[in-house]
Design an enzyme around this catalytic site. Structure first.
Site, PDB file in Angstrom:
ATOM      1  N   ARG A   1      62.800  44.517  18.248  1.00 20.55           N
ATOM      2  CA  ARG A   1      61.103  44.580  18.401  1.00 20.55           C
ATOM      3  C   ARG A   1      60.705  46.060  18.028  1.00 20.55           C
ATOM      4  O   ARG A   1      59.831  46.054  17.376  1.00 20.55           O
ATOM      5  CB  ARG A   1      60.671  44.309  19.775  1.00 20.55           C
ATOM      6  CG  ARG A   1      61.056  42.627  19.900  1.00 20.55           C
ATOM      7  CD  ARG A   1      60.804  42.176  21.339  1.00 20.55           C
ATOM      8  NE  ARG A   1      60.685  40.800  21.506  1.00 20.55           N
ATOM      9  CZ  ARG A   1      60.654  40.212  22.612  1.00 20.55           C
ATOM     10  NH1 ARG A   1      60.953  40.821  23.877  1.00 20.55           N
ATOM     11  NH2 ARG A   1      60.699  38.786  22.701  1.00 20.55           N
TER      12      ARG A   1
ATOM     13  N   HIS B   1      62.176  35.485  20.196  1.00 26.85           N
ATOM     14  CA  HIS B   1      62.517  34.999  21.412  1.00 26.85           C
ATOM     15  C   HIS B   1      63.963  34.967  21.801  1.00 26.85           C
ATOM     16  O   HIS B   1      64.619  34.655  20.978  1.00 26.85           O
ATOM     17  CB  HIS B   1      61.836  33.832  21.603  1.00 26.85           C
ATOM     18  CG  HIS B   1      62.385  32.766  22.616  1.00 26.85           C
ATOM     19  ND1 HIS B   1      61.673  33.044  24.072  1.00 26.85           N
ATOM     20  CD2 HIS B   1      63.329  32.195  23.100  1.00 26.85           C
ATOM     21  CE1 HIS B   1      62.308  32.357  25.020  1.00 26.85           C
ATOM     22  NE2 HIS B   1      63.304  31.432  24.215  1.00 26.85           N
TER      23      HIS B   1
ATOM     24  N   PHE C   1      47.751  34.719  28.197  1.00 26.56           N
ATOM     25  CA  PHE C   1      48.034  34.765  26.913  1.00 26.56           C
ATOM     26  C   PHE C   1      48.499  33.553  26.175  1.00 26.56           C
ATOM     27  O   PHE C   1      48.752  33.355  25.286  1.00 26.56           O
ATOM     28  CB  PHE C   1      49.028  35.845  26.685  1.00 26.56           C
ATOM     29  CG  PHE C   1      50.197  35.732  27.242  1.00 26.56           C
ATOM     30  CD1 PHE C   1      51.377  34.767  27.010  1.00 26.56           C
ATOM     31  CD2 PHE C   1      50.479  36.627  28.517  1.00 26.56           C
ATOM     32  CE1 PHE C   1      52.467  34.798  27.758  1.00 26.56           C
ATOM     33  CE2 PHE C   1      51.762  36.591  29.201  1.00 26.56           C
ATOM     34  CZ  PHE C   1      52.673  35.554  28.752  1.00 26.56           C
TER      35      PHE C   1
ATOM     36  N   TYR D   1      56.991  26.553  25.907  1.00 32.71           N
ATOM     37  CA  TYR D   1      56.204  27.808  26.812  1.00 32.71           C
ATOM     38  C   TYR D   1      55.477  27.341  28.131  1.00 32.71           C
ATOM     39  O   TYR D   1      54.489  27.932  28.742  1.00 32.71           O
ATOM     40  CB  TYR D   1      55.336  28.720  25.881  1.00 32.71           C
ATOM     41  CG  TYR D   1      56.072  29.492  24.942  1.00 32.71           C
ATOM     42  CD1 TYR D   1      56.662  30.548  25.452  1.00 32.71           C
ATOM     43  CD2 TYR D   1      56.100  29.461  23.601  1.00 32.71           C
ATOM     44  CE1 TYR D   1      57.377  31.408  24.785  1.00 32.71           C
ATOM     45  CE2 TYR D   1      56.664  30.241  22.844  1.00 32.71           C
ATOM     46  CZ  TYR D   1      57.240  31.230  23.256  1.00 32.71           C
ATOM     47  OH  TYR D   1      58.013  32.220  22.448  1.00 32.71           O
TER      48      TYR D   1
ATOM     49  N   GLU E   1      66.905  25.351  26.762  1.00 33.09           N
ATOM     50  CA  GLU E   1      65.972  25.716  25.604  1.00 33.09           C
ATOM     51  C   GLU E   1      66.776  25.113  24.451  1.00 33.09           C
ATOM     52  O   GLU E   1      66.551  24.862  23.347  1.00 33.09           O
ATOM     53  CB  GLU E   1      65.883  27.025  25.655  1.00 33.09           C
ATOM     54  CG  GLU E   1      64.800  27.464  26.685  1.00 33.09           C
ATOM     55  CD  GLU E   1      64.526  29.047  26.452  1.00 33.09           C
ATOM     56  OE1 GLU E   1      64.898  29.788  25.658  1.00 33.09           O
ATOM     57  OE2 GLU E   1      63.633  29.507  27.460  1.00 33.09           O
TER      58      GLU E   1
ATOM     59  N   ARG F   1      68.946  39.916  24.934  1.00 34.29           N
ATOM     60  CA  ARG F   1      67.760  40.472  25.469  1.00 34.29           C
ATOM     61  C   ARG F   1      67.879  42.208  25.290  1.00 34.29           C
ATOM     62  O   ARG F   1      66.913  42.573  24.743  1.00 34.29           O
ATOM     63  CB  ARG F   1      67.539  40.300  26.779  1.00 34.29           C
ATOM     64  CG  ARG F   1      67.294  39.049  27.328  1.00 34.29           C
ATOM     65  CD  ARG F   1      66.304  38.219  27.086  1.00 34.29           C
ATOM     66  NE  ARG F   1      65.047  38.974  27.843  1.00 34.29           N
ATOM     67  CZ  ARG F   1      63.808  38.198  27.823  1.00 34.29           C
ATOM     68  NH1 ARG F   1      63.600  37.204  27.154  1.00 34.29           N
ATOM     69  NH2 ARG F   1      63.102  38.998  28.894  1.00 34.29           N
TER      70      ARG F   1
ATOM     71  N   THR G   1      59.229  43.322  25.525  1.00 27.85           N
ATOM     72  CA  THR G   1      58.413  42.439  25.038  1.00 27.85           C
ATOM     73  C   THR G   1      57.431  43.214  24.198  1.00 27.85           C
ATOM     74  O   THR G   1      57.170  42.633  23.089  1.00 27.85           O
ATOM     75  CB  THR G   1      57.539  41.955  26.220  1.00 27.85           C
ATOM     76  OG1 THR G   1      58.675  41.197  27.188  1.00 27.85           O
ATOM     77  CG2 THR G   1      56.819  40.666  25.911  1.00 27.85           C
TER      78      THR G   1
ATOM     79  N   LYS H   1      60.408  34.387  15.182  1.00 21.86           N
ATOM     80  CA  LYS H   1      59.127  33.935  15.382  1.00 21.86           C
ATOM     81  C   LYS H   1      58.267  33.913  13.998  1.00 21.86           C
ATOM     82  O   LYS H   1      58.787  34.778  13.024  1.00 21.86           O
ATOM     83  CB  LYS H   1      58.049  34.944  16.219  1.00 21.86           C
ATOM     84  CG  LYS H   1      58.843  34.565  17.777  1.00 21.86           C
ATOM     85  CD  LYS H   1      58.204  35.405  18.923  1.00 21.86           C
ATOM     86  CE  LYS H   1      58.638  35.094  20.260  1.00 21.86           C
ATOM     87  NZ  LYS H   1      57.974  35.767  21.240  1.00 21.86           N
TER      88      LYS H   1
HETATM   89  P1  RTP Z   1      60.418  35.755  24.976  1.00 22.13           P
HETATM   90  O1  RTP Z   1      60.201  34.645  25.893  1.00 22.13           O
HETATM   91  O2  RTP Z   1      59.551  35.272  23.343  1.00 22.13           O
HETATM   92  O3  RTP Z   1      61.789  35.844  24.580  1.00 22.13           O
HETATM   93  O4  RTP Z   1      59.723  37.011  25.274  1.00 22.13           O
HETATM   94  P2  RTP Z   1      59.657  37.856  26.698  1.00 22.13           P
HETATM   95  O5  RTP Z   1      60.689  37.012  27.590  1.00 22.13           O
HETATM   96  O6  RTP Z   1      60.129  39.140  26.414  1.00 22.13           O
HETATM   97  O7  RTP Z   1      58.462  37.640  27.193  1.00 22.13           O
HETATM   98  P3  RTP Z   1      57.608  36.591  28.223  1.00 22.13           P
HETATM   99  O8  RTP Z   1      56.830  37.254  29.174  1.00 22.13           O
HETATM  100  O9  RTP Z   1      58.608  35.286  28.414  1.00 22.13           O
HETATM  101  O10 RTP Z   1      56.187  36.075  26.855  1.00 22.13           O
HETATM  102  C1  RTP Z   1      56.560  35.224  26.197  1.00 22.13           C
HETATM  103  C2  RTP Z   1      55.899  35.661  24.743  1.00 22.13           C
HETATM  104  O11 RTP Z   1      54.456  35.608  25.237  1.00 22.13           O
HETATM  105  C3  RTP Z   1      53.870  36.674  24.168  1.00 22.13           C
HETATM  106  N1  RTP Z   1      52.965  37.466  25.036  1.00 22.13           N
HETATM  107  N2  RTP Z   1      52.109  37.938  24.738  1.00 22.13           N
HETATM  108  N3  RTP Z   1      49.334  39.222  24.976  1.00 22.13           N
HETATM  109  C4  RTP Z   1      50.222  39.360  25.787  1.00 22.13           C
HETATM  110  O12 RTP Z   1      50.060  40.147  26.770  1.00 22.13           O
HETATM  111  C5  RTP Z   1      51.451  38.723  25.709  1.00 22.13           C
HETATM  112  N4  RTP Z   1      52.353  38.785  26.735  1.00 22.13           N
HETATM  113  C6  RTP Z   1      53.384  37.938  26.094  1.00 22.13           C
HETATM  114  C7  RTP Z   1      54.951  37.350  23.436  1.00 22.13           C
HETATM  115  O13 RTP Z   1      55.245  36.720  22.097  1.00 22.13           O
HETATM  116  C8  RTP Z   1      56.255  37.014  24.622  1.00 22.13           C
HETATM  117  O14 RTP Z   1      57.521  37.403  23.867  1.00 22.13           O
HETATM  118 MG    MG Z   2      60.607  34.844  27.983  1.00 19.36          MG
END
Ligand code: RTP
Ligand code: MG
Length: 140
Positions: free
Chosen positions: A104, A117, A59, A51, A128, A87, A93, A11
């Protein structure tokens, strides 16, 4: 175990801090192979589409702004159970909740600027990977 592919993104917080080599070392040390990789600047429309599943989340707008704030490195990782394995290598996250030794935990700045990601299922990985790479770019 099944050989699988997953889509990874380094990222903008990672490219800005010149961490792509260190993160790639973590990926390769885990046994995953980087079988395709390119550095790109996402447009707003491309980030919004990628996304889309989070469009109703609070968010979402901040996430799209962040993901377009600088270049990213998109890559395809291959290996046994690549989706789950990556993962695990990424960590939770929110870096505050990420296990020791994960990308992370060691590199992320915040729950949003969390450096990497990784696809969350084999099915989404296929979608993807196809979003960013053509068949000709995947050399195995
Ligand atoms: P990713 O998709 O990036 O691999 O991350 P992830 O599955 O661990 O998390 P996901 O729930 O899919 O969220 C995608 C990305 O959104 C941002 N995020 N910000 N401010 C917040 O509360 C928040 N929550 C998620 C993060 O960049 C997250 O990786
Ligand atoms: Mg995700």
């Amino acid at each position: 175990m099944a050989t699988e592919r997953t889509l990874s993104i380094l990222k903008p917080d990672a490219t800005r801090r010149n961490l792509t080599g260190k993160i790639n070392a973590r990926i390769e040390e885990s046994g995953l192979r980087i079988v395709a990789q390119k550095r790109i600047q996402l447009t707003k429309a491309q980030a919004e589409k990628f996304y889309e599943v989070h469009a109703q989340r609070p968010f979402y707008n901040d996430l799209v702004s962040f993901m377009t704030s600088g270049p990213v490195v998109v890559q395809v990782l291959e290996g046994d159970n690549a989706v789950t394995k990556y993962r695990d290598v990424m960590g939770a996250t929110n870096p505050a909740n990420a296990a020791a030794g994960t990308i992370r935990k060691d590199f992320a700045e915040s729950i949003e600027a969390n450096s990497v990601h990784g696809s969350d299922s084999a099915e989404n990985a296929k979608i993807e990977v196809a979003y960013f790479f053509s068949g000709l770019e995947l050399v195995g």
